[in-house]
Design a protein around this motif. Sequence first.
Motif, PDB file in Angstrom:
ATOM      1  N   MET A   1       0.829  -1.202   0.000  1.00 14.07           N
ATOM      2  CA  MET A   1       0.000   0.000   0.000  1.00 14.07           C
ATOM      3  C   MET A   1       0.871   1.262   0.000  1.00 14.07           C
ATOM      4  SD  MET A   1      -3.337  -0.760   0.186  1.00 14.07           S
ATOM      5  CE  MET A   1      -4.395  -2.154   0.582  1.00 14.07           C
ATOM      6  N   VAL A   2       1.925   1.246   0.787  1.00 11.72           N
ATOM      7  CA  VAL A   2       2.793   2.421   0.872  1.00 11.72           C
ATOM      8  C   VAL A   2       3.460   2.717  -0.469  1.00 11.72           C
ATOM      9  CG1 VAL A   2       4.890   3.314   1.963  1.00 11.72           C
ATOM     10  CG2 VAL A   2       3.185   2.123   3.333  1.00 11.72           C
ATOM     11  N   MET A   3       3.741   1.679  -1.257  1.00 13.33           N
ATOM     12  CA  MET A   3       4.436   1.855  -2.533  1.00 13.33           C
ATOM     13  C   MET A   3       3.502   2.244  -3.668  1.00 13.33           C
ATOM     14  SD  MET A   3       7.514   1.283  -1.635  1.00 13.33           S
ATOM     15  CE  MET A   3       8.311   1.195  -3.239  1.00 13.33           C
ATOM     16  N   LEU A   4       2.207   1.993  -3.526  1.00 12.57           N
ATOM     17  CA  LEU A   4       1.271   2.281  -4.612  1.00 12.57           C
ATOM     18  C   LEU A   4       0.820   3.741  -4.559  1.00 12.57           C
ATOM     19  CD1 LEU A   4      -1.020  -0.890  -4.631  1.00 12.57           C
ATOM     20  CD2 LEU A   4       0.660  -0.225  -6.349  1.00 12.57           C
ATOM     21  N   PRO A   5       0.952   4.483  -5.656  1.00  9.43           N
ATOM     22  CA  PRO A   5       0.529   5.898  -5.651  1.00  9.43           C
ATOM     23  C   PRO A   5      -0.966   6.058  -5.373  1.00  9.43           C
ATOM     24  CG  PRO A   5       1.919   5.404  -7.555  1.00  9.43           C
ATOM     25  CD  PRO A   5       1.581   4.094  -6.918  1.00  9.43           C
ATOM     26  N   GLU A   6      -1.790   5.166  -5.938  1.00 12.91           N
ATOM     27  CA  GLU A   6      -3.229   5.316  -5.752  1.00 12.91           C
ATOM     28  C   GLU A   6      -3.678   5.028  -4.324  1.00 12.91           C
ATOM     29  OE1 GLU A   6      -2.604   1.345  -7.993  1.00 12.91           O
ATOM     30  OE2 GLU A   6      -1.647   3.298  -7.803  1.00 12.91           O
ATOM     31  N   ALA A   7      -2.813   4.348  -3.546  1.00 11.45           N
ATOM     32  CA  ALA A   7      -3.170   4.043  -2.161  1.00 11.45           C
ATOM     33  C   ALA A   7      -2.682   5.112  -1.189  1.00 11.45           C
ATOM     34  CB  ALA A   7      -2.595   2.685  -1.759  1.00 11.45           C
ATOM     35  N   LYS A   8      -1.731   5.935  -1.623  1.00 13.63           N
ATOM     36  CA  LYS A   8      -1.148   6.921  -0.717  1.00 13.63           C
ATOM     37  C   LYS A   8      -2.189   7.920  -0.229  1.00 13.63           C
ATOM     38  CE  LYS A   8       2.637  10.251  -0.382  1.00 13.63           C
ATOM     39  NZ  LYS A   8       3.768  10.896  -1.101  1.00 13.63           N
ATOM     40  N   ARG A   9      -3.009   8.420  -1.145  1.00 13.14           N
ATOM     41  CA  ARG A   9      -4.035   9.400  -0.767  1.00 13.14           C
ATOM     42  C   ARG A   9      -5.071   8.759   0.150  1.00 13.14           C
ATOM     43  NH1 ARG A   9      -8.020  12.649  -4.974  1.00 13.14           N
ATOM     44  NH2 ARG A   9      -9.183  13.804  -3.367  1.00 13.14           N
ATOM     45  N   LEU A  10      -5.384   7.505  -0.118  1.00 15.16           N
ATOM     46  CA  LEU A  10      -6.363   6.803   0.713  1.00 15.16           C
ATOM     47  C   LEU A  10      -5.844   6.641   2.136  1.00 15.16           C
ATOM     48  CD1 LEU A  10      -8.954   5.135   1.088  1.00 15.16           C
ATOM     49  CD2 LEU A  10      -7.705   3.154   0.197  1.00 15.16           C
ATOM     50  N   LEU A  11      -4.595   6.221   2.282  1.00 14.96           N
ATOM     51  CA  LEU A  11      -4.023   6.059   3.617  1.00 14.96           C
ATOM     52  C   LEU A  11      -3.954   7.387   4.352  1.00 14.96           C
ATOM     53  CD1 LEU A  11      -1.113   3.558   2.838  1.00 14.96           C
ATOM     54  CD2 LEU A  11      -3.298   3.054   3.913  1.00 14.96           C
ATOM     55  N   SER A  12      -3.611   8.462   3.623  1.00 14.01           N
ATOM     56  CA  SER A  12      -3.554   9.786   4.239  1.00 14.01           C
ATOM     57  C   SER A  12      -4.932  10.224   4.716  1.00 14.01           C
ATOM     58  CB  SER A  12      -2.984  10.795   3.243  1.00 14.01           C
ATOM     59  OG  SER A  12      -3.003  12.101   3.778  1.00 14.01           O
ATOM     60  N   SER A  13      -5.947   9.984   3.890  1.00 14.61           N
ATOM     61  CA  SER A  13      -7.317  10.338   4.274  1.00 14.61           C
ATOM     62  C   SER A  13      -7.770   9.556   5.498  1.00 14.61           C
ATOM     63  CB  SER A  13      -8.255  10.077   3.095  1.00 14.61           C
ATOM     64  OG  SER A  13      -9.599  10.291   3.466  1.00 14.61           O
ATOM     65  N   MET A  14      -7.451   8.267   5.537  1.00 14.18           N
ATOM     66  CA  MET A  14      -7.822   7.445   6.684  1.00 14.18           C
ATOM     67  C   MET A  14      -7.132   7.948   7.954  1.00 14.18           C
ATOM     68  SD  MET A  14      -7.678   3.677   4.895  1.00 14.18           S
ATOM     69  CE  MET A  14      -7.831   2.837   6.441  1.00 14.18           C
ATOM     70  N   HIS A  15      -5.873   8.338   7.804  1.00 13.96           N
ATOM     71  CA  HIS A  15      -5.122   8.840   8.955  1.00 13.96           C
ATOM     72  C   HIS A  15      -5.753  10.116   9.511  1.00 13.96           C
ATOM     73  CE1 HIS A  15      -1.776   9.992  11.504  1.00 13.96           C
ATOM     74  NE2 HIS A  15      -1.705  11.145  10.862  1.00 13.96           N
ATOM     75  N   LYS A  16      -6.107  11.053   8.613  1.00 13.43           N
ATOM     76  CA  LYS A  16      -6.728  12.305   9.055  1.00 13.43           C
ATOM     77  C   LYS A  16      -8.080  12.052   9.710  1.00 13.43           C
ATOM     78  CE  LYS A  16      -4.561  15.317   5.597  1.00 13.43           C
ATOM     79  NZ  LYS A  16      -4.823  16.225   4.446  1.00 13.43           N
ATOM     80  N   PHE A  17      -8.839  11.144   9.130  1.00 17.56           N
ATOM     81  CA  PHE A  17     -10.179  10.870   9.646  1.00 17.56           C
ATOM     82  C   PHE A  17     -10.106  10.281  11.056  1.00 17.56           C
ATOM     83  CE2 PHE A  17     -14.109   8.457  10.058  1.00 17.56           C
ATOM     84  CZ  PHE A  17     -15.045   9.376   9.638  1.00 17.56           C
ATOM     85  N   VAL A  18      -9.247   9.310  11.231  1.00 24.68           N
ATOM     86  CA  VAL A  18      -9.102   8.689  12.549  1.00 24.68           C
ATOM     87  C   VAL A  18      -8.574   9.692  13.561  1.00 24.68           C
ATOM     88  CG1 VAL A  18      -7.880   6.903  13.841  1.00 24.68           C
ATOM     89  CG2 VAL A  18      -8.822   6.380  11.605  1.00 24.68           C
TER      90      VAL A  18
END
Length: 723
Positions: free
Chosen positions: A666-683
């Motif tokens: 997930m960390v290496m995939l560009p399309e997953a980076k924004r998703l992980l960042s959004s999840m982090h902000k939401f939590v």
Amino acid sequence: MAALCEAFTLCGLGPTGGVGLGSGLLALEPGADPDHVLLTDRGRTATLFKVSDQKPLGCWSVKHGQIITCPVVCNFETHEYIAVHDNKVLRIWKDKDVNLDKVFKATLSAEVYRIHSLPHAEPLVLFRGGGVRTLDVLLEAPQQEIENVISDEVIKWSEAFLEGQQPVLIFVTEKDGDFFVYIQKLKMRSLCKYKLEQQELSNPLCFTAYIKKQIITLLCLYSSNSVYKVLIPLQQNSEEEEQTLSKSLLLNLSISGSVLKGTSFVVLDKDHVAVLGSLAASGEESKECLTIWNTKFQTLQASKELPLGTSGQLWCYGEKFFFTHGKVLTVVIYKCETSSLAAAVGKLKDSQTSDLSSFVNWNTLGDEELLVSCQSQQSVALKSESKMMLRSKKSAVEDIQPDASTIGQFLLSIKDASTAAVEDELRQLLSKAQRPDFQAAIGCVISALINRCKADPMFYPRNFLVQMIQKRELSYSLCPDLMAVALEKKDVHLLQICLQRFPDIPEEITYACLKVFLSISDDYLERTDVDLESVISYIDIEPNNKEVKTEVVENGFSTELEEDGCDVTGMKETHMMDSVEFCPVGPQKAALLNAVLHSAYSETFLLPHLKDLPAQQAVLFLRYLHYLYVKCSEKINTTLPGVLSPTISQIMDWMCLLLDAHFTVMVMLPEAKRLLSSMHKFVRAQVRFYSELNKIEGSLQELQRIKCQKDSQAYSIEVLELI
């Protein structure tokens, strides 16, 4: 009368768990539940199994270089597990623990031989020098000195009992060909030593014992192919000199010129013992087999050949035998009845053994065998039910009896009939009065249909299978090949219903369903019949609708909150696209994924399969889980509307599991980076919001206290100001 019934495989074994000298398991011990067993291999691993589901519930291993030297046991009082590795290191843990490096550890001063767990009592720890301690006393001072009782003797076997709430330990030692028996009564701190009477040209191979009315009965299996009995009274004075125990012949393991060379045995009841060994006849090759003997009448009651060989070990818990057979651990169910001479010689007219036919493995039977088994089960069920009926109800039984032939005719007819014809006959069959053996009949019918589906790819009675799962209480274990056929044909509706209703689906099948659901396109699913009840109440079906609306953010935060701000006013006017992300999958696929979220699983056994999920599918599944998490958080009760909608706990568990399996990718995939960042902000926004709520907890508690002190009958108007 005794009989061996159904046999099934509990699990496969590693390289050291198979056949031959020095192979096999370290031990098999009962778990906290009657249906659980603890398997300890000759290495680093202990596994907890649920026998009825043939499914592992937990697995624990020590580090490389360490070896478990004492079988793992369950403390029945605390439901904790106890093990010893490297002879002196004690470990204690619970079900929720995963890493044994982080659980309780105590290094002892002497080497441990065995730990015995008893119900309603502290576990007993037997050291190789013969010293005994209860676990609680040992844990008070793990380095306490342990006395050496047996000097140069070697412990060969041990067992523990409860006699009148008093723990009693018995162990047998050997020195220079002589065998000694020790009886330890812990509460009275008494130790009695006996010498076992010698047998010329024969030595004891293994032991077992039971206690009754203050007398221990020790049974010894000798190399002379005989079982001897030794009686030891508990009232013996421990200060008396060493006595020699006399023995009496209990059973001679020979029949019709054949001799059973036993390797291990267990006591079943006062009249029956089970012996595992090799049965050899003169001039014939010996065959390994499991046998049940009647000690009262000296007869062989049941025998089962084991062509793949065994390790010579035998355990018995809850009317089930456990032993290695080839490279697997096999379970055999048995039945024992009260001994009578007529039953022993096979002349009992009204034998009760007919009910053994109820143990049927549907997957191993052909069509003709299915027919015979189904008919025999129906006759047994009808016979047992008719015994309880009055004469006035006999006509009802007579009306049911022809159904046996009807089912038999149906099983034979489905070999060549078309799908439509089969479904029509099935509807007629199910419209009749329900039989007493209905569950067995359904298992018989479904197994026959699945066999036909495998043989004929064009045959697939989908409507009937869906109807059966929706209306009947079925399980995966009753028809294990059903979901495999549905996966092959990509019948997503049938898989959805199975996931919602079957309580015992293996993690491998759950993963296979998830992979199929994620791989099928939304366009294809739109033309498929899928139950949308779990998603229709909350999913955003029309992504083109971008109308402006006023959103009530009930939990005090929005999906787009920045890291350094949190809206606690509860109201915010935003665009729908900004406040709630649309569902990344269509409603059909969402409903199917919800069914996966509802299925039961064990993280330990699902995680290896999830690691094989393709990266793009993993990202899509994570986006959907994130969408569900946001939807849940919008509601005060964090509950999604609808029938069988996933809970926030299920969503969080799957999200964590998926990240554990694919975080590096997930960390290496560009399309997953924004998703992980959004999840982090939401939590992070959630954490901040709930921390604000925690600040007023003290004020709310004070208000509650003041309210309780008020006179409930007094009328007043109060204004409270929170600063």
